[in-house]
Scaffold this motif. Structure first.
Motif, short mmCIF file in Angstrom:
data_model
loop_
_atom_site.label_atom_id
_atom_site.label_comp_id
_atom_site.label_asym_id
_atom_site.label_seq_id
_atom_site.Cartn_x
_atom_site.Cartn_y
_atom_site.Cartn_z
N PRO A 86 0.83 -1.21 0.00
CA PRO A 86 0.00 0.00 0.00
C PRO A 86 0.87 1.26 0.00
CG PRO A 86 -0.89 -1.59 1.55
CD PRO A 86 0.45 -2.13 1.08
N ASN A 87 2.02 1.20 0.65
CA ASN A 87 2.94 2.35 0.65
C ASN A 87 3.36 2.70 -0.76
OD1 ASN A 87 2.80 2.52 3.40
ND2 ASN A 87 4.84 1.70 3.78
N TYR A 88 3.61 1.69 -1.58
CA TYR A 88 3.98 1.94 -2.97
C TYR A 88 2.85 2.67 -3.69
CZ TYR A 88 4.91 1.21 -7.90
OH TYR A 88 5.09 1.41 -9.24
N LEU A 89 1.63 2.17 -3.52
CA LEU A 89 0.49 2.78 -4.19
C LEU A 89 0.26 4.22 -3.75
CD1 LEU A 89 -2.02 -0.21 -4.05
CD2 LEU A 89 -0.87 0.69 -6.09
N LEU A 90 0.53 4.48 -2.48
CA LEU A 90 0.31 5.82 -1.93
C LEU A 90 1.54 6.71 -2.05
CD1 LEU A 90 -1.64 4.77 1.28
CD2 LEU A 90 -2.59 5.68 -0.86
N ASP A 91 2.63 6.18 -2.59
CA ASP A 91 3.89 6.91 -2.73
C ASP A 91 4.37 7.41 -1.37
OD1 ASP A 91 6.01 7.59 -4.38
OD2 ASP A 91 5.27 9.61 -4.73
N TYR A 92 4.23 6.54 -0.36
CA TYR A 92 4.67 6.84 1.00
C TYR A 92 5.94 6.05 1.27
CZ TYR A 92 4.87 6.97 6.06
OH TYR A 92 5.29 7.14 7.35
#
Length: 122
Positions: free
Chosen positions: A58-64
């Motif tokens: 999810p971090n990848y998707l959110l660019d976090y």
């Protein structure tokens, strides 16, 4: 990179349609269309489903980015690596090692040039 851009990229890389992804995730096509267009964002459960489907965090998707991963390029490299066959992974690693050797040689050259220039007597 925005969530919508990441999602669009993953859809293209997987070579599927938005309609197919929506069917696989069991969400309305119009809902997915909103995600791709950037007019809406998924709730946590849908975000987790998308993440699992594409085998990304999810971090990848959110660019976090956390301390473990410095930027989206690192996450891209990991995502690409995981999608390769074992033979392709070996080749990918060998190419990376070749870049490291080239960089080391250039670093030595640069270091030698700098020290030679510093030792000149005028």
């Amino acid at each position: 990179m925005k969530f919508s851009d990441k999602l669009r990229l993953l859809i293209e890389e997987k070579n599927i349609t938005q309609k197919q992804l929506a069917a696989d995730l069991q969400i309305p096509v119009s809902t997915l269309g909103g995600y791709v267009q950037g007019t809406s964002e998924p709730d946590f459960e849908t975000l987790k489903m998308i993440s699992k489907y594409f085998e990304v965090t999810p971090n990848y998707l959110l660019d976090y980015h956390t301390n473990n991963i410095k930027n989206s390029k690192e996450e891209d490299i990991l995502r690409i690596f995981r999608s390769l066959s074992p033979d392709q992974q070996d080749l990918y690693l060998e190419q990376g090692k070749a870049f490291l050797k080239i960089n080391a040689k250039e670093s030595v050259k640069s270091s030698n040039t700098t020290s030679q220039n510093g030792n000149r007597v005028g």
